[in-house]
Motif scaffolding. Structure first.
Motif, PDB file in Angstrom:
ATOM      1  N   LYS A 106      11.050  -1.100  -2.451  1.00 38.89           N
ATOM      2  CA  LYS A 106      10.714  -2.166  -3.397  1.00 38.89           C
ATOM      3  C   LYS A 106      10.290  -3.457  -2.702  1.00 38.89           C
ATOM      4  O   LYS A 106       9.279  -4.073  -3.072  1.00 38.89           O
ATOM      5  CB  LYS A 106      11.921  -2.444  -4.295  1.00 38.89           C
ATOM      6  CG  LYS A 106      11.717  -3.551  -5.311  1.00 38.89           C
ATOM      7  CD  LYS A 106      12.959  -3.752  -6.151  1.00 38.89           C
ATOM      8  CE  LYS A 106      12.771  -4.897  -7.156  1.00 38.89           C
ATOM      9  NZ  LYS A 106      13.986  -5.108  -7.984  1.00 38.89           N
ATOM     10  N   LYS A 107      11.046  -3.878  -1.680  1.00 41.26           N
ATOM     11  CA  LYS A 107      10.799  -5.179  -1.058  1.00 41.26           C
ATOM     12  C   LYS A 107       9.804  -5.132   0.094  1.00 41.26           C
ATOM     13  O   LYS A 107       9.136  -6.134   0.389  1.00 41.26           O
ATOM     14  CB  LYS A 107      12.118  -5.779  -0.568  1.00 41.26           C
ATOM     15  CG  LYS A 107      13.076  -6.140  -1.694  1.00 41.26           C
ATOM     16  CD  LYS A 107      14.298  -6.868  -1.161  1.00 41.26           C
ATOM     17  CE  LYS A 107      15.202  -7.345  -2.291  1.00 41.26           C
ATOM     18  NZ  LYS A 107      16.360  -8.130  -1.783  1.00 41.26           N
ATOM     19  N   LEU A 108       9.721  -4.003   0.766  1.00 44.58           N
ATOM     20  CA  LEU A 108       8.835  -3.898   1.931  1.00 44.58           C
ATOM     21  C   LEU A 108       7.611  -3.034   1.680  1.00 44.58           C
ATOM     22  O   LEU A 108       6.689  -3.019   2.503  1.00 44.58           O
ATOM     23  CB  LEU A 108       9.605  -3.317   3.128  1.00 44.58           C
ATOM     24  CG  LEU A 108      10.885  -4.031   3.560  1.00 44.58           C
ATOM     25  CD1 LEU A 108      11.538  -3.270   4.708  1.00 44.58           C
ATOM     26  CD2 LEU A 108      10.582  -5.470   3.967  1.00 44.58           C
ATOM     27  N   GLY A 109       7.631  -2.290   0.582  1.00 44.66           N
ATOM     28  CA  GLY A 109       6.577  -1.300   0.384  1.00 44.66           C
ATOM     29  C   GLY A 109       6.665  -0.223   1.445  1.00 44.66           C
ATOM     30  O   GLY A 109       5.652   0.356   1.862  1.00 44.66           O
ATOM     31  N   ALA A 110       7.884   0.049   1.909  1.00 45.17           N
ATOM     32  CA  ALA A 110       8.086   0.960   3.039  1.00 45.17           C
ATOM     33  C   ALA A 110       7.747   2.404   2.686  1.00 45.17           C
ATOM     34  O   ALA A 110       7.983   2.861   1.559  1.00 45.17           O
ATOM     35  CB  ALA A 110       9.533   0.879   3.520  1.00 45.17           C
ATOM     36  N   ARG A 111       7.193   3.090   3.650  1.00 46.27           N
ATOM     37  CA  ARG A 111       7.089   4.546   3.553  1.00 46.27           C
ATOM     38  C   ARG A 111       8.474   5.120   3.824  1.00 46.27           C
ATOM     39  O   ARG A 111       9.221   4.581   4.640  1.00 46.27           O
ATOM     40  CB  ARG A 111       6.083   5.089   4.562  1.00 46.27           C
ATOM     41  CG  ARG A 111       4.639   4.643   4.291  1.00 46.27           C
ATOM     42  CD  ARG A 111       3.701   5.314   5.256  1.00 46.27           C
ATOM     43  NE  ARG A 111       2.323   4.905   5.088  1.00 46.27           N
ATOM     44  CZ  ARG A 111       1.467   5.447   4.227  1.00 46.27           C
ATOM     45  NH1 ARG A 111       1.876   6.441   3.442  1.00 46.27           N
ATOM     46  NH2 ARG A 111       0.217   5.025   4.142  1.00 46.27           N
ATOM     47  N   ILE A 112       8.795   6.220   3.161  1.00 47.57           N
ATOM     48  CA  ILE A 112      10.110   6.838   3.316  1.00 47.57           C
ATOM     49  C   ILE A 112       9.956   8.166   4.043  1.00 47.57           C
ATOM     50  O   ILE A 112       9.177   9.031   3.625  1.00 47.57           O
ATOM     51  CB  ILE A 112      10.795   7.068   1.954  1.00 47.57           C
ATOM     52  CG1 ILE A 112      10.824   5.770   1.131  1.00 47.57           C
ATOM     53  CG2 ILE A 112      12.201   7.630   2.163  1.00 47.57           C
ATOM     54  CD1 ILE A 112      11.574   4.627   1.788  1.00 47.57           C
ATOM     55  N   LEU A 113      10.704   8.306   5.130  1.00 42.69           N
ATOM     56  CA  LEU A 113      10.760   9.567   5.869  1.00 42.69           C
ATOM     57  C   LEU A 113      12.164  10.119   5.709  1.00 42.69           C
ATOM     58  O   LEU A 113      13.136   9.511   6.176  1.00 42.69           O
ATOM     59  CB  LEU A 113      10.440   9.342   7.349  1.00 42.69           C
ATOM     60  CG  LEU A 113      10.549  10.573   8.251  1.00 42.69           C
ATOM     61  CD1 LEU A 113       9.552  11.645   7.819  1.00 42.69           C
ATOM     62  CD2 LEU A 113      10.325  10.193   9.716  1.00 42.69           C
ATOM     63  N   THR A 114      12.286  11.255   5.033  1.00 39.96           N
ATOM     64  CA  THR A 114      13.586  11.854   4.762  1.00 39.96           C
ATOM     65  C   THR A 114      13.894  12.937   5.781  1.00 39.96           C
ATOM     66  O   THR A 114      13.091  13.857   5.983  1.00 39.96           O
ATOM     67  CB  THR A 114      13.618  12.461   3.349  1.00 39.96           C
ATOM     68  OG1 THR A 114      13.337  11.442   2.385  1.00 39.96           O
ATOM     69  CG2 THR A 114      14.978  13.073   3.049  1.00 39.96           C
ATOM     70  N   VAL A 115      15.051  12.817   6.414  1.00 33.89           N
ATOM     71  CA  VAL A 115      15.480  13.825   7.382  1.00 33.89           C
ATOM     72  C   VAL A 115      16.804  14.432   6.930  1.00 33.89           C
ATOM     73  O   VAL A 115      17.555  13.831   6.165  1.00 33.89           O
ATOM     74  CB  VAL A 115      15.631  13.233   8.803  1.00 33.89           C
ATOM     75  CG1 VAL A 115      14.308  12.700   9.303  1.00 33.89           C
ATOM     76  CG2 VAL A 115      16.709  12.153   8.840  1.00 33.89           C
ATOM     77  N   GLY A 116      17.059  15.636   7.419  1.00 42.79           N
ATOM     78  CA  GLY A 116      18.318  16.300   7.123  1.00 42.79           C
ATOM     79  C   GLY A 116      19.317  16.058   8.244  1.00 42.79           C
ATOM     80  O   GLY A 116      19.201  15.088   9.000  1.00 42.79           O
ATOM     81  N   MET A 117      20.271  16.942   8.362  1.00 41.49           N
ATOM     82  CA  MET A 117      21.251  16.833   9.440  1.00 41.49           C
ATOM     83  C   MET A 117      20.521  17.004  10.771  1.00 41.49           C
ATOM     84  O   MET A 117      19.830  17.995  11.001  1.00 41.49           O
ATOM     85  CB  MET A 117      22.329  17.901   9.288  1.00 41.49           C
ATOM     86  CG  MET A 117      23.460  17.768  10.268  1.00 41.49           C
ATOM     87  SD  MET A 117      24.793  18.950   9.918  1.00 41.49           S
ATOM     88  CE  MET A 117      26.029  18.370  11.087  1.00 41.49           C
TER      89      MET A 117
END
Length: 221
Positions: A106-117
């Protein structure tokens, strides 16, 4: 794109990644959250956010400071276990991590990279099926990011890995734990006393990791 900047140099993920020569050659700047005030960012920097605090307000303050840096791109590295928060908020880590991810978007317009364990060797993973990410895969992505068409879409750098149970006893414990988790439904944290016993026995698949894995496996094909 200019410099690749890591925020979270003391995180376990970065400590393990930074031992790799290819990563060390590519990422020249790594700072901790406490060094943000003295950092001079450049407009074309890309910032990878690995810092995490158990306190919501500290994560919010970090994101606010990064927002004032005005860099070219932000990447927030999140966790596959945040899917637990849609079912219960009793586990601190996935709940706080999801809130931080939401703020970064919301605040940075960041891309999200989702990782597991995270793991280097498969032997580090729990028995059974686990949503996980190898350090090899994470390093390869960070060296040459491939984003989806929309910046709103998170990249899920995850795979399903399976390891055999160490014994018949562990396999039975896993099945019984799953039954108890189903019975408790919205109150899985009632199992925390049992989690302590499982931890003492050397099992690693309990708690929000168990719930997260099961949620992934039942909601995705």
């Amino acid at each position: 794109m200019g410099r690749e900047v890591i925020v979270g140099k003391n995180s376990t993920v970065w400590r393990r990644l930074s031992r790799r020569s290819d990563i060390a050659a590519h990422f020249h700047v790594a700072i901790s959250h406490s060094e943000l005030d003295g950092m001079s960012f450049l407009p074309n920097d890309r910032v990878w956010i690995l810092s995490y605090s158990r306190k919501v307000e500290e994560n919010s303050a970090l994101i606010d400071k990064l927002g004032r840096a005005g860099v070219g791109e932000y990447v927030y590295i999140s966790s596959a276990t945040t899917n637990v928060a849609s079912r219960t908020r009793c586990y601190r880590y996935p709940t706080v991590k999801l809130l931080a991810e939401t703020l970064a978007r919301k605040k940075l317009g960041a891309r999200i990279l989702t990782v597991g364990m995270m793991y280097e060797q498969p032997s580090e993973l729990p028995a059974g099926a686990t949503i996980a990410t190898s350090y090899d895969d994470l390093a390869a992505f960070m060296l040459a990011p491939q984003w989806l068409d929309s910046a709103e879409q998170p990249v899920r750098l995850i795979r399903r890995y399976e390891r055999p149970f160490a014994s018949r006893l562990e396999e039975i414990a896993f099945a019984l734990y799953g039954h108890a988790m189903s019975m408790l439904h919205r109150w899985p944290c009632a199992l925390r006393p049992i989690d302590l016993i499982l931890r003492a026995m050397g099992y690693k698949w309990y708690g929000y990791l168990y719930l997260s894995n099961r949620t992934w496996f039942t909601t995705t094909s």
